[in-house]
Design a protein around this motif. Sequence first.
Motif, PDB file in Angstrom:
ATOM      1  N   LYS A  79       0.765  -1.181   0.012  1.00 33.35           N
ATOM      2  CA  LYS A  79      -0.054  -0.091  -0.111  1.00 33.35           C
ATOM      3  C   LYS A  79       0.757   1.129   0.095  1.00 33.35           C
ATOM      4  O   LYS A  79       0.479   2.363  -0.423  1.00 33.35           O
ATOM      5  CB  LYS A  79      -0.867   0.009   1.311  1.00 33.35           C
ATOM      6  N   ARG A  80       1.960   1.424   0.765  1.00 35.13           N
ATOM      7  CA  ARG A  80       2.813   2.351   0.932  1.00 35.13           C
ATOM      8  C   ARG A  80       3.371   2.742  -0.599  1.00 35.13           C
ATOM      9  O   ARG A  80       3.291   3.925  -1.080  1.00 35.13           O
ATOM     10  CB  ARG A  80       3.783   2.295   1.666  1.00 35.13           C
ATOM     11  N   LEU A  81       3.682   1.411  -1.265  1.00 42.82           N
ATOM     12  CA  LEU A  81       4.287   1.721  -2.606  1.00 42.82           C
ATOM     13  C   LEU A  81       3.418   2.376  -3.497  1.00 42.82           C
ATOM     14  O   LEU A  81       3.625   3.153  -4.388  1.00 42.82           O
ATOM     15  CB  LEU A  81       4.885   0.470  -2.999  1.00 42.82           C
ATOM     16  N   VAL A  82       2.164   2.010  -3.425  1.00 37.69           N
ATOM     17  CA  VAL A  82       1.237   2.278  -4.331  1.00 37.69           C
ATOM     18  C   VAL A  82       0.643   3.711  -4.076  1.00 37.69           C
ATOM     19  O   VAL A  82       0.680   4.754  -5.102  1.00 37.69           O
ATOM     20  CB  VAL A  82      -0.143   1.346  -4.384  1.00 37.69           C
ATOM     21  N   TYR A  83       0.246   4.025  -2.922  1.00 37.95           N
ATOM     22  CA  TYR A  83      -0.217   5.460  -2.468  1.00 37.95           C
ATOM     23  C   TYR A  83       1.014   6.433  -2.511  1.00 37.95           C
ATOM     24  O   TYR A  83       0.529   7.574  -2.997  1.00 37.95           O
ATOM     25  CB  TYR A  83      -0.732   5.326  -1.147  1.00 37.95           C
ATOM     26  N   GLN A  84       2.164   6.230  -2.480  1.00 40.27           N
ATOM     27  CA  GLN A  84       3.383   7.238  -2.631  1.00 40.27           C
ATOM     28  C   GLN A  84       3.457   7.696  -3.821  1.00 40.27           C
ATOM     29  O   GLN A  84       3.438   8.630  -4.277  1.00 40.27           O
ATOM     30  CB  GLN A  84       4.574   6.734  -2.047  1.00 40.27           C
ATOM     31  N   ARG A  85       3.247   6.530  -4.749  1.00 36.36           N
ATOM     32  CA  ARG A  85       3.438   7.111  -6.377  1.00 36.36           C
ATOM     33  C   ARG A  85       2.032   7.647  -6.807  1.00 36.36           C
ATOM     34  O   ARG A  85       2.291   8.436  -7.684  1.00 36.36           O
ATOM     35  CB  ARG A  85       3.631   5.670  -6.982  1.00 36.36           C
ATOM     36  N   ALA A  86       1.016   7.070  -6.384  1.00 38.46           N
ATOM     37  CA  ALA A  86      -0.049   7.745  -6.896  1.00 38.46           C
ATOM     38  C   ALA A  86      -0.243   9.336  -6.309  1.00 38.46           C
ATOM     39  O   ALA A  86      -0.688  10.167  -7.040  1.00 38.46           O
ATOM     40  CB  ALA A  86      -1.573   7.256  -6.263  1.00 38.46           C
ATOM     41  N   VAL A  87       0.049   9.494  -5.097  1.00 35.21           N
ATOM     42  CA  VAL A  87       0.249  10.764  -4.461  1.00 35.21           C
ATOM     43  C   VAL A  87       1.324  11.647  -5.184  1.00 35.21           C
ATOM     44  O   VAL A  87       0.800  12.933  -5.694  1.00 35.21           O
ATOM     45  CB  VAL A  87       0.363  11.005  -3.248  1.00 35.21           C
ATOM     46  N   GLN A  88       2.388  11.173  -5.449  1.00 38.91           N
ATOM     47  CA  GLN A  88       3.503  11.927  -6.315  1.00 38.91           C
ATOM     48  C   GLN A  88       3.096  12.191  -7.916  1.00 38.91           C
ATOM     49  O   GLN A  88       3.233  13.304  -8.119  1.00 38.91           O
ATOM     50  CB  GLN A  88       4.628  10.976  -6.214  1.00 38.91           C
ATOM     51  N   TRP A  89       2.240  11.453  -8.398  1.00 43.65           N
ATOM     52  CA  TRP A  89       1.906  11.659  -9.838  1.00 43.65           C
ATOM     53  C   TRP A  89       0.835  12.600  -9.835  1.00 43.65           C
ATOM     54  O   TRP A  89       0.537  13.227 -10.952  1.00 43.65           O
ATOM     55  CB  TRP A  89       1.676  10.373 -10.488  1.00 43.65           C
ATOM     56  N   SER A  90      -0.078  12.737  -8.884  1.00 46.37           N
ATOM     57  CA  SER A  90      -1.270  13.499  -8.952  1.00 46.37           C
ATOM     58  C   SER A  90      -0.866  14.985  -8.998  1.00 46.37           C
ATOM     59  O   SER A  90       0.203  15.313  -8.591  1.00 46.37           O
ATOM     60  CB  SER A  90      -2.047  13.225  -7.701  1.00 46.37           C
ATOM     61  N   SER A  91      -1.804  15.896  -9.388  1.00 50.32           N
ATOM     62  CA  SER A  91      -1.588  17.377  -9.453  1.00 50.32           C
ATOM     63  C   SER A  91      -2.367  18.106  -8.314  1.00 50.32           C
ATOM     64  O   SER A  91      -1.725  18.978  -7.854  1.00 50.32           O
ATOM     65  CB  SER A  91      -2.497  17.796 -10.639  1.00 50.32           C
ATOM     66  N   GLY A  92      -3.156  17.287  -7.350  1.00 50.76           N
ATOM     67  CA  GLY A  92      -3.560  17.469  -6.191  1.00 50.76           C
ATOM     68  C   GLY A  92      -4.662  16.662  -5.572  1.00 50.76           C
ATOM     69  O   GLY A  92      -5.031  15.572  -6.229  1.00 50.76           O
ATOM     70  N   LEU A  93      -4.976  17.060  -4.287  1.00 51.61           N
ATOM     71  CA  LEU A  93      -5.780  16.126  -3.458  1.00 51.61           C
ATOM     72  C   LEU A  93      -7.205  16.540  -3.455  1.00 51.61           C
ATOM     73  O   LEU A  93      -7.347  17.982  -2.804  1.00 51.61           O
ATOM     74  CB  LEU A  93      -5.060  15.885  -1.955  1.00 51.61           C
ATOM     75  N   MET A  94      -8.270  15.773  -3.321  1.00 48.69           N
ATOM     76  CA  MET A  94      -9.581  16.156  -2.986  1.00 48.69           C
ATOM     77  C   MET A  94     -10.264  15.132  -2.371  1.00 48.69           C
ATOM     78  O   MET A  94     -11.138  14.321  -2.879  1.00 48.69           O
ATOM     79  CB  MET A  94     -10.110  16.339  -4.526  1.00 48.69           C
ATOM     80  N   PRO A  95      -9.935  15.026  -0.942  1.00 47.72           N
ATOM     81  CA  PRO A  95     -10.500  14.175  -0.139  1.00 47.72           C
ATOM     82  C   PRO A  95     -11.867  14.633   0.439  1.00 47.72           C
ATOM     83  O   PRO A  95     -12.278  15.693   0.105  1.00 47.72           O
ATOM     84  CB  PRO A  95      -9.482  13.643   1.107  1.00 47.72           C
ATOM     85  N   CYS A  96     -12.482  13.528   0.886  1.00 47.60           N
ATOM     86  CA  CYS A  96     -13.784  13.966   1.439  1.00 47.60           C
ATOM     87  C   CYS A  96     -13.925  14.607   2.596  1.00 47.60           C
ATOM     88  O   CYS A  96     -14.548  15.658   3.020  1.00 47.60           O
ATOM     89  CB  CYS A  96     -14.850  12.712   1.783  1.00 47.60           C
ATOM     90  N   GLY A  97     -12.842  14.238   3.635  1.00 44.95           N
ATOM     91  CA  GLY A  97     -12.769  15.031   5.106  1.00 44.95           C
ATOM     92  C   GLY A  97     -11.302  14.767   5.380  1.00 44.95           C
ATOM     93  O   GLY A  97     -10.284  14.626   4.730  1.00 44.95           O
ATOM     94  N   GLN A  98     -11.465  15.287   6.882  1.00 40.99           N
ATOM     95  CA  GLN A  98      -9.844  15.426   7.390  1.00 40.99           C
ATOM     96  C   GLN A  98      -9.372  13.970   7.423  1.00 40.99           C
ATOM     97  O   GLN A  98      -8.001  13.759   7.690  1.00 40.99           O
ATOM     98  CB  GLN A  98     -10.239  15.777   8.734  1.00 40.99           C
ATOM     99  N   HIS A  99     -10.136  12.894   7.709  1.00 43.88           N
ATOM    100  CA  HIS A  99      -9.438  11.603   7.909  1.00 43.88           C
ATOM    101  C   HIS A  99      -8.925  11.346   6.597  1.00 43.88           C
ATOM    102  O   HIS A  99      -7.688  10.593   6.599  1.00 43.88           O
ATOM    103  CB  HIS A  99     -10.327  10.554   8.192  1.00 43.88           C
ATOM    104  N   GLY A 100      -9.454  11.462   5.465  1.00 50.12           N
ATOM    105  CA  GLY A 100      -8.972  11.171   4.436  1.00 50.12           C
ATOM    106  C   GLY A 100      -7.526  12.056   3.945  1.00 50.12           C
ATOM    107  O   GLY A 100      -6.590  11.567   3.286  1.00 50.12           O
ATOM    108  N   LEU A 101      -7.526  13.419   4.118  1.00 50.20           N
ATOM    109  CA  LEU A 101      -6.403  14.209   4.052  1.00 50.20           C
ATOM    110  C   LEU A 101      -5.150  13.967   4.838  1.00 50.20           C
ATOM    111  O   LEU A 101      -4.132  13.687   4.562  1.00 50.20           O
ATOM    112  CB  LEU A 101      -6.721  15.749   4.348  1.00 50.20           C
ATOM    113  N   ALA A 102      -5.692  13.247   5.987  1.00 53.09           N
ATOM    114  CA  ALA A 102      -4.463  12.594   6.980  1.00 53.09           C
ATOM    115  C   ALA A 102      -3.788  11.615   6.331  1.00 53.09           C
ATOM    116  O   ALA A 102      -2.557  11.300   6.381  1.00 53.09           O
ATOM    117  CB  ALA A 102      -4.815  12.468   8.287  1.00 53.09           C
TER     118      ALA A 102
END
Length: 818
Positions: A543-566
Amino acid sequence: MNAQIESSAIAPEAPAARSDAERRRGSRAASVGEWLAATRDAVQMLGLSAALWMLYVPHHVVLRSLGPRWGMVWVRCAANMHWLLTFVGAQRSARGAIAAMRPYFECRDSVSQILRRHLLLKHECFARVRVYSLHAADGRESDMQWHCGPESTAALPTGERQRGLVIVGFHFNFFQTFAAGLAKFFPGEDLVQLRYRTSRCVESATSPIVQLALKKAMEADRRAGANVFYIDDVEAIIQLYRLLRHKGAVAVTADGGAAGEFVDVPFFDGTLRVPSGWAKLAAGTKSDVLLICDKELSANSREGLFYNHVACRENTDEAAYRAIAQAIRVLEDRIKEEPWGWHPWQRLRVDVGADGVRRYSLKQYGFDEGTRLQKQARKPEPQTLDASAADRHSCSTAAGQTVERRIAVVANSLPPYRVQLHEELVNSYPQIELWSLTTHSNAYRRWGGLQPPKAIRHVEFGQGEPTNEQPLMRYSLREWRKAGRIIRWLKEQRIDAVLVQGCGDMGRMRIIRWCKANGVECFLTGDFNICSDHHHAPKRWLKRLVYQRAVQWSSGLMPCGQHGLALLHRYGGQAKPAFMFPFAPDVRLFSDPSTESIEAARARFALDPARRRIVYSARLMNAKRPDLAVRAFVEIAGLRPDWDLVMIGDGPLRHEVQALVPGHWKSRVIWTGFLNSVDELAGLYAQCDILLLPSDHEPWGVVVVEAAAAGLAIVASDKVGAAPELVHHGINGAVFKAGDLRLLKESLLAVTAPEHCDAYKKESARIFRNWSRENDAATNFGKALRIAINDQAAAAKRVEETTSACVDDDRRKICVTS
């Protein structure tokens, strides 16, 4: 001077001469190519014909010589030998088609097992119908006997009919036996079976083996005593119309491959091209329609299944399309249950269009793909957009206003709250072209009647694939290939920004990576929740491998709430721009429900206005902990005699959870089942006081937004994603540790206390108003994509309307205004 004039006059002729030479060379190359293609086709046809002659003719002779008793034994042996040959190339098309469609089947059989049962059925069908005529149901022991299930009896017409009857079957199981089998259910009827262009097929078939097969089929019809009507010309169609107008009955297949007109209707993950003539025939003669199918009861016994819910009385293309789509939906359900029973697997062809939609068709004996279609397939009102529909939508947008940006939202499915959100985005930003792409269907078949509006431009890439399969490793290849289709679609539509919901599967990672490599803005959206980020070592590392790359490749973050942003910050998203993009329903329905919806809910569930209620609104499954809700209520019921529990939802734990309620408390627990109507749900919320959501895993929790908008106090576990935003402990409700029954009981006793409950409800309205003002999804969407919202005054009014919480006095609710 003359030389210059001559050279200038001659010079322009040189390119023309060269172009003529190039055309001649191109013409010769095309001729050679056509000759090679014709030669290849002829060799293939010769080889196929020789193989079929060696198999078909001896097989037929052996069956005739053995007789019915031993012939059926030989049939099973031949079918098994045929199945073994599939491992070295035989039935390659059938194997490939079954493998591609297997994710949609409800059975657990492998592709080879399905193919074996399919071949056993086809060989038996051939022997019974084409050779022995053992399907007339005349009482012989080896005959095929027909029965009608009790559920289907009601669909059969009774008494003297006032109109003609079009009996629509499918190439499924023993479909050839319909005429004989139906005689049992329609005594005295002169049933007519329709064959389209069969005799013309015999005349024009290029292969001798095809001619032989079709002639044998016609002979089998005559041996069975079937009244067969061969439609080959206009005069035959006129006679057919006369027959139906005189209250006659005809039988026809809905999934044939030969016809004059075709229509593309939804079929699994794409569309299926099927004849439209039977629906227009029913409409033109005002005939009734009866769908028939069958399933196996024993070796010589079949159960007939009848459906009378399809009608086509209007003589329009739209009415015909709806009737045909309903009929093919029945076929789709039967294929899911018994995939081996559908005969045309070998003839199934698929073409993936530029819009990502898979278009299936059936290759027919005697016709090639170019001559058998006299008209282009029509699709008057498709559920998913094809390329022409995309062009129409693009033109309509451009006609009204210049398109500034083309944006695609990639989601797993479209539940009502997401449809509402996309509609709000379209209304707020008319200068953009918003496309709603879905990769799956809802896992629990909820909201079955919901049709996305045209305004949100819905394109479906995974019809029939449940959302709960999305993150499973065994479907990774399927998701990867699906992402390839989506990427091709994004290229052709010139999409310049993509919102991707989630990043937990190979398909979404491929889309995000493509956006990064091609300069397309890509934002991560979804109901991420850091509370569920507790995994063992292998999964944690992956999960760390996948999520780090997804976040790195993205232009920005649009989560539903604070738990998602964390969660996204944990995987390297601190430096990325973030915009809250919460899932929320049409909150106006909950903040100000109609009087009709309130009265309807009160009458349907016999709700006493004098009593107070705790409402649980979630699927009855382990992660939602409905058992904890019921146990807690049972333990406080004696201390709160004026309170009831309302359980909204359904699921696999329903009977188990119902058994937890003691007999003397059963009258105080109301079970509503799943409520498909949002209006009905809002009307029920209006008569409750507290929302209870004790989930062990709840990524976001749209029901919490609904409850806050309705002005309910809220008791939720600390795993609920929306709790930090909308549940303030001791102010508008309580937050307890997930799974702790003692803390849940204490929280319920505190919130249900007379001195607290009404105050908590008032605070819920205030908290919701403040939260929605700061976290409006449409406003943050514009900020993320740097586009101006249309009509700022109207937008401010909309936000004010969605953040008001109004409730009538007779329901103990207070109107809160800005």
